[in-house]
Design a protein around this motif. Sequence first.
Motif, PDB file in Angstrom:
ATOM      1  N   LYS A 123       0.710  -1.221  -0.154  1.00 26.22           N
ATOM      2  CA  LYS A 123      -0.041  -0.029  -0.037  1.00 26.22           C
ATOM      3  C   LYS A 123       1.054   1.531  -0.004  1.00 26.22           C
ATOM      4  O   LYS A 123       0.351   1.996  -0.584  1.00 26.22           O
ATOM      5  CB  LYS A 123      -0.977   0.013   1.111  1.00 26.22           C
ATOM      6  N   ASP A 148      -5.050  -6.158  -0.612  1.00 24.23           N
ATOM      7  CA  ASP A 148      -5.476  -5.558   0.535  1.00 24.23           C
ATOM      8  C   ASP A 148      -7.064  -5.763   0.913  1.00 24.23           C
ATOM      9  O   ASP A 148      -7.740  -5.776  -0.269  1.00 24.23           O
ATOM     10  CB  ASP A 148      -5.164  -4.125   0.703  1.00 24.23           C
ATOM     11  N   SER A 149      -7.477  -6.635   1.863  1.00 24.40           N
ATOM     12  CA  SER A 149      -8.765  -7.108   2.059  1.00 24.40           C
ATOM     13  C   SER A 149      -9.742  -6.011   1.722  1.00 24.40           C
ATOM     14  O   SER A 149     -11.071  -6.305   0.908  1.00 24.40           O
ATOM     15  CB  SER A 149      -8.875  -7.663   3.337  1.00 24.40           C
ATOM     16  N   GLU A 150      -9.784  -4.805   2.267  1.00 27.20           N
ATOM     17  CA  GLU A 150     -10.707  -3.778   1.785  1.00 27.20           C
ATOM     18  C   GLU A 150     -10.751  -3.592   0.257  1.00 27.20           C
ATOM     19  O   GLU A 150     -11.856  -3.491  -0.098  1.00 27.20           O
ATOM     20  CB  GLU A 150     -10.395  -2.583   2.704  1.00 27.20           C
ATOM     21  N   ASN A 217      -3.163   2.912   9.499  1.00 26.38           N
ATOM     22  CA  ASN A 217      -3.683   1.720   8.218  1.00 26.38           C
ATOM     23  C   ASN A 217      -4.953   2.308   7.599  1.00 26.38           C
ATOM     24  O   ASN A 217      -4.736   2.045   6.205  1.00 26.38           O
ATOM     25  CB  ASN A 217      -3.669   0.203   8.859  1.00 26.38           C
ATOM     26  N   LYS A 218      -5.703   2.719   8.296  1.00 25.54           N
ATOM     27  CA  LYS A 218      -7.174   2.876   7.538  1.00 25.54           C
ATOM     28  C   LYS A 218      -6.617   4.477   6.711  1.00 25.54           C
ATOM     29  O   LYS A 218      -7.318   4.509   5.677  1.00 25.54           O
ATOM     30  CB  LYS A 218      -8.004   3.351   8.623  1.00 25.54           C
ATOM     31  N   GLU A 221      -5.230   3.256   3.582  1.00 16.22           N
ATOM     32  CA  GLU A 221      -6.151   2.522   3.021  1.00 16.22           C
ATOM     33  C   GLU A 221      -7.095   3.596   2.386  1.00 16.22           C
ATOM     34  O   GLU A 221      -7.643   3.171   1.132  1.00 16.22           O
ATOM     35  CB  GLU A 221      -6.814   1.588   3.695  1.00 16.22           C
TER      36      GLU A 221
HETATM   37 MG    MG Z   1      -6.534  -3.862   5.086  1.00 17.13          MG
END
Ligand code: MG
Length: 382
Positions: A123, A148-150, A217-218, A221
């Motif tokens: 990321k 990335d999961s999101e 992290n958010k 993201e």
């Molecule tokens: Mg993630």
Amino acid sequence: MMAKRICVLGSTGSIGTQTLDLCAALGYSVTGLAAGRDVDLLARQIRLFAPEFVAVADEDAAQRLRFMTGTERFTLFSGADAATRLARECDADLFVNAMGGICGLLPSIEVARRPVTLATANKESIVAGGDLIFAEAKQSGCRILPIDSEHSAIFQVLQGDPNDPRYLKRLIITASGGPFRGKDPNDLWEVSPEEAARHPIWKMGKKVSVDSATLMNKGLELIEAARLFCVPEDRITIALHPQSVIHSLAEFCDGAILAQMGTPDMHTCIKFALTYPARADALNLPLDLTHLSLELSETKEGEYPMVDLAREALRRGGASPCILNAADEAAVSLFLQNKIRFPEIFSIVRETFETTKAPSVRDARDLLELDSSIKASISQAK
Ligand code: MG
């Protein structure tokens, strides 16, 4: 399903090892492996997958690998630009960038120059240099897929005509809240790197685990989502969701909200990128729906300082996201070395972001120079 040839950059980390498990399960061949310095694990991977190309960033580690495996069966690149050379020369259909940090930027740009697929979990490179990566990909026809999961979730719910991005109203990124959910950072002076890196749900590397604890992290993201899906920051919100079963959501112009759900396990997200546009039944961890109860609570601006900084970085654009990312990488690294306390990550990142003047950026070299100068000044101050 067609077997693919895969090159894994960052093969010894958390995403890298899970990618290789999947390659074995799917019957994909692995033509290239890049690692930093964990050559014990890398040597085992070489024996298992017999790649044509191997890259090791650390010279001493590369020397050890030569000794352990010989180099008759593969071409070995070593040194700081080893992964970048691998990205340029390895014959593969799909490159997985599972490297951690800005060091994944040049390899991603190199892959993006080729008409292949880049599946990225790195990321930091999208945050700091997304513009450069996407510009190269547009020219070459390189397809970029998120791991990335999101972002995998959002990518999945945007498949099909009625889910076309032109009907998209907003993205809702879910956040587990990390190990200190609901706590004030000022009450966390005593937490150790081990406590901060112990994520309640996801098994991840140390840096991203600490980023989850600070909510940076958010923030990263959010920038990543804005770049990948071309959505402005005011149409992306963050929702706390402690169970991490809903991996993210998209709201469309007719009011419909689509979510992608699953067990919190990265294999599913990596697998989707590997098998896209198909799906495969391999290493599944089925979600138990018998007593599932889910909480979702949308957050607002002002609640999470690191997310707010990320929004500001996006609004400013240019080199601003790179400055934010460099400050965070440097602060988290100091924290993991026990040189600063947990709440100091916030102050260092905020102060660096506010006081560093964003230069104009022509290419990746400019970004990497900016990154190193920020990191050097932060570590000198401590
Ligand atoms: Mg993630």
